[in-house]
Motif scaffolding. Structure first.
Motif, short mmCIF file in Angstrom:
data_model
loop_
_atom_site.label_atom_id
_atom_site.label_comp_id
_atom_site.label_asym_id
_atom_site.label_seq_id
_atom_site.Cartn_x
_atom_site.Cartn_y
_atom_site.Cartn_z
N LYS A 195 92.87 -66.82 -88.20
CA LYS A 195 91.88 -66.55 -89.24
C LYS A 195 92.43 -66.87 -90.63
O LYS A 195 91.77 -67.51 -91.44
N VAL A 196 93.64 -66.39 -90.90
CA VAL A 196 94.16 -66.51 -92.26
C VAL A 196 94.55 -67.96 -92.58
O VAL A 196 94.38 -68.44 -93.70
N VAL A 208 91.27 -70.82 -93.47
CA VAL A 208 90.35 -70.86 -94.62
C VAL A 208 91.10 -71.35 -95.86
O VAL A 208 92.28 -71.07 -96.05
N HIS A 209 90.36 -72.07 -96.70
CA HIS A 209 90.94 -72.65 -97.91
C HIS A 209 91.48 -71.59 -98.86
O HIS A 209 92.46 -71.81 -99.55
N ALA A 251 85.90 -61.17 -96.95
CA ALA A 251 85.23 -62.29 -96.28
C ALA A 251 84.70 -61.85 -94.93
O ALA A 251 83.67 -62.33 -94.46
N THR A 257 80.55 -62.31 -94.84
CA THR A 257 80.03 -63.32 -93.92
C THR A 257 79.45 -62.70 -92.65
O THR A 257 78.82 -63.40 -91.86
N GLY A 258 79.68 -61.40 -92.45
CA GLY A 258 79.22 -60.77 -91.21
C GLY A 258 80.18 -60.99 -90.06
O GLY A 258 79.94 -60.54 -88.94
N MET A 259 81.28 -61.70 -90.34
CA MET A 259 82.29 -61.97 -89.32
C MET A 259 82.84 -60.67 -88.72
O MET A 259 83.24 -60.63 -87.57
N ILE A 260 82.82 -59.60 -89.52
CA ILE A 260 83.37 -58.31 -89.06
C ILE A 260 82.73 -57.88 -87.74
O ILE A 260 83.41 -57.30 -86.89
N ARG A 261 81.44 -58.20 -87.55
CA ARG A 261 80.78 -57.77 -86.31
C ARG A 261 81.34 -58.55 -85.12
O ARG A 261 81.56 -57.99 -84.06
N SER A 308 84.36 -59.84 -85.13
CA SER A 308 85.75 -59.41 -85.02
C SER A 308 85.86 -58.11 -84.25
O SER A 308 86.72 -57.97 -83.37
#
Lengths: 256, 344
Positions: free
Chosen positions: A14-15, A18-19, A85, A89-93, A95
């Motif tokens: 993940k880390v 991303v830019h 982020a 972005t909703g990525m937490i769901r 994750s």
């Protein structure tokens, strides 16, 4: 493969993917080293104009870290973005659906981010020191002089800790806007005022950054604190730990 | 299999999900239907352990979600908010999810191919169309080759080709013996994909039945009779053992009656008829009738025997948000929440 190892691998992916990681960390390094070098160069050329008192208490090490006050903001930005982020972005769901053990998720993210900011922090601190001393010339100090290595290593730790403090706070706040709006002005301006104005200094000097910078000073008169360099860093460690624990509690208790 | 037992979620003083108990079984597509705001997404988030239930329990193959070590291998989900970092390449997005569950990296390529995104694997999703984003979300759900799949409004905003693709995919997954649980607020959409149906309204379970049974029960016909002498006609019908109900525009509606017989009855008694027609309720109407009792802006009271239909032309789509049909004359709409508080 062990569960924690798998989550660590995932957080590393993940880390690195991303830019913002490269941008924020590169900015932290360049700004800290560049601004530090500029200030060292100016100081070297105006050294003879300084008063005798100033010359006697001149802290060459601390001077080479002068860029970190600004560079730390990029470290904070890294800490804020790596967490916010997920929420914006909703990525937490995704994750947490993949790793429902929220403690494992948070501490793996903290560990990956922590190692990364420690490496970048150390690199920043050592580069800023050596470049700064080279520009200070005869007014500079060597890494082997008393207290200097401690200050340089401390500088790296400081940069890592300020980013991790931001990680903890952002786990509490979740929103990138809120986290930036609170952390940026606080560490750029407010904390400096509180830690240096006579009226508020008594309390202000225990704020995370005000305490943490003590470790970077070699000459005691530079900051004039009632605690030593390592004690100062320890105060900052306590703040960071508290922020991360608060973030953990919020993540554990609240709906994602 | 997904088992819900008395699942309840309260936000402040509002019950978003109210004592839901049902089981989603393998081998069929189970449609999860309800108007917007009925609690479908909240329920799905609780299934995934993202939101904690206020009361009750939900289990995946007998286990709580939090007990699953590699949840993606048991259940894959596409949530309404897709949850993809716009700056992380599609491949890396799937890779980080795969790694956390010990799924081999080659599987990332496989699922990308399955959903037809192999061309854009190295692209960042911020440039993706709605359909591509939806496919990426489905790729993530398929990563662990799970026995259970859950899709929240998967066809929202898709073009016809995308809708067709998702429909086929869901049916294929069910044929493979998987549990497929898919939410929608459109009955017409469900009628084409789902074999089983769970309907909720304001967080409460309204129906848990097979699609064929739902159709059999709810697409009953009734006969519409308009006459200048409604009182006389009503007496004639009641005498004949039928149970007419007065519709919204004064017409009589006879449930279960046959038009020829009613016509003959009218002729035998010398009642003039202006209209005699057989009305078939669409599934959409059946769904609206079911949920109208639970939508927030409740505007009409159903007949005592529950057979009165809302005055919507047959086959018409429900108004956005599943709002209730227009009020009928002489019946003041009850205050907001009145019906809901009564506990249906």
């Amino acid at each position: 493969m062990n569960h924690t190892t798998r989550v660590l691998k995932s957080e590393w992916t993940k880390v690195r993917s991303v830019h913002s990681t490269v941008w924020t960390l590169a900015t932290a390094l360049i700004v800290s080293v560049g601004l530090g070098a500029l200030i060292c160069a100016v100081t070297a050329s105006t050294f003879d104009d300084m008063s005798t008192g100033d010359r006697l208490t001149f802290d060459a090490t601390y001077t080479s870290f002068a860029g970190m006050g600004l560079g730390q903001l990029a470290m904070i930005a890294f800490g804020v973005l790596i967490v916010s982020a997920e929420y914006s972005t909703g990525m937490i769901r995704n994750s947490l659906a993949a790793v429902p053990q929220r403690g494992t998720f948070l501490w793996c993210k903290v560990l990956i981010a922590g190692v990364l900011v420690l490496v970048v922090g150390m690199l920043t601190s050592f580069c800023a020191f050596f470049l700064g001393q080279a520009l200070l010339g005869s007014h500079g100090v060597g890494i082997g002089d008393p207290g200097v290595l401690r200050a340089v290593v401390g500088g790296g730790l400081y940069m890592a800790l300020i980013a991790m403090f931001a990680v903890g706070i952002t786990f509490v706040l979740r929103s990138p806007l809120l986290a930036f709006a609170i952390l940026m002005p606080f560490f750029f301006l407010i904390s400096n005022i509180l830690g240096n104005v006579e009226a508020t200094k008594k309390v202000g000097q225990y704020l995370p950054d005000q305490a943490g910078t003590t470790v970077m000073a070699v000459v005691p008169e530079t900051l004039d604190r009632p605690y030593g360099p390592w004690e100062g860093l320890l105060i900052m460690v306590a703040w960071t730990a508290a922020a991360l624990v608060a973030g953990f509690i919020v993540l554990k208790k609240r709906d994602a | 299999m997904i088992e819900l037992e008395d699942l309840t979620k309260r936000y402040g003083d509002k019950l978003a999900v109210d004592g839901l108990s049902f089981t989603v079984r393998p081998g069929t597509v189970t449609g999860f239907l309800g108007p917007n705001g009925a609690g479908k997404s909240t329920t799905m988030r609780m299934v995934l352990g993202l939101d904690a239930p206020t009361r009750g329990d939900v289990r995946i193959e007998g286990k709580h979600y939090g007990e699953l070590r590699e949840p993606l291998n048991s259940i894959g989900a596409l949530l309404e908010a897709k949850g993809v970092h716009g700056g992380r390449r599609a491949y890396d997005h799937l890779l980080c999810l795969a790694q956390s569950n010990g799924i081999p990296e080659r599987r990332v390529g496989e699922v990308l191919e399955m959903v037809g995104l192999q061309e854009v694997a190295r692209k960042r999703p911020k440039g993706f169309s709605l359909g591509m984003g939806q496919r990426l979300g489905i790729a993530a759900a398929l990563l662990g080759d799970p026995r259970i799949l859950m899709f929240d409004e998967p066809v929202n905003g898709l073009d016809p080709e995308g809708i067709h693709w998702i429909r086929n995919l869901m049916q294929q997954l069910a044929r493979e013996g998987r549990t497929v649980f898919v939410s929608s607020h459109l009955m017409s959409e469900m009628a084409q994909t789902a074999e089983h149906l769970v309907v909720i309204g304001q967080g409460k379970l309204l129906a848990d039945t097979s699609m064929s049974q739902f159709i059999a029960e709810n697409s009953r016909t009734h006969v519409r009779v308009r006459t200048p002498e409604p009182e006389r006609m009503r007496d004639v019908l009641v005498e004949a053992g039928l149970r007419p109900v007065t519709g919204g525009d004064g017409a009589l509606e006879v449930d279960g009656g046959e038009a020829p017989r009613i016509g003959e009855l009218a002729a035998a008694n010398g009642v003039v008829l202006h209209e005699l027609s057989t009305q078939r309720a669409s599934l959409e109407e059946a769904f609206m009738r079911l949920t109208a009792q639970s939508v927030e802006y409740h505007a009409y009271a159903p007949g005592a025997d529950g057979t009165q239909l809302p005055q919507t032309p047959p086959g018409a789509a429900p108004p956005p948000g599943g709002a209730a049909p227009p009020p009928q004359p002489g019946q003041a709409p009850p205050a907001w929440g009145e019906d809901w508080k009564r506990g249906r």
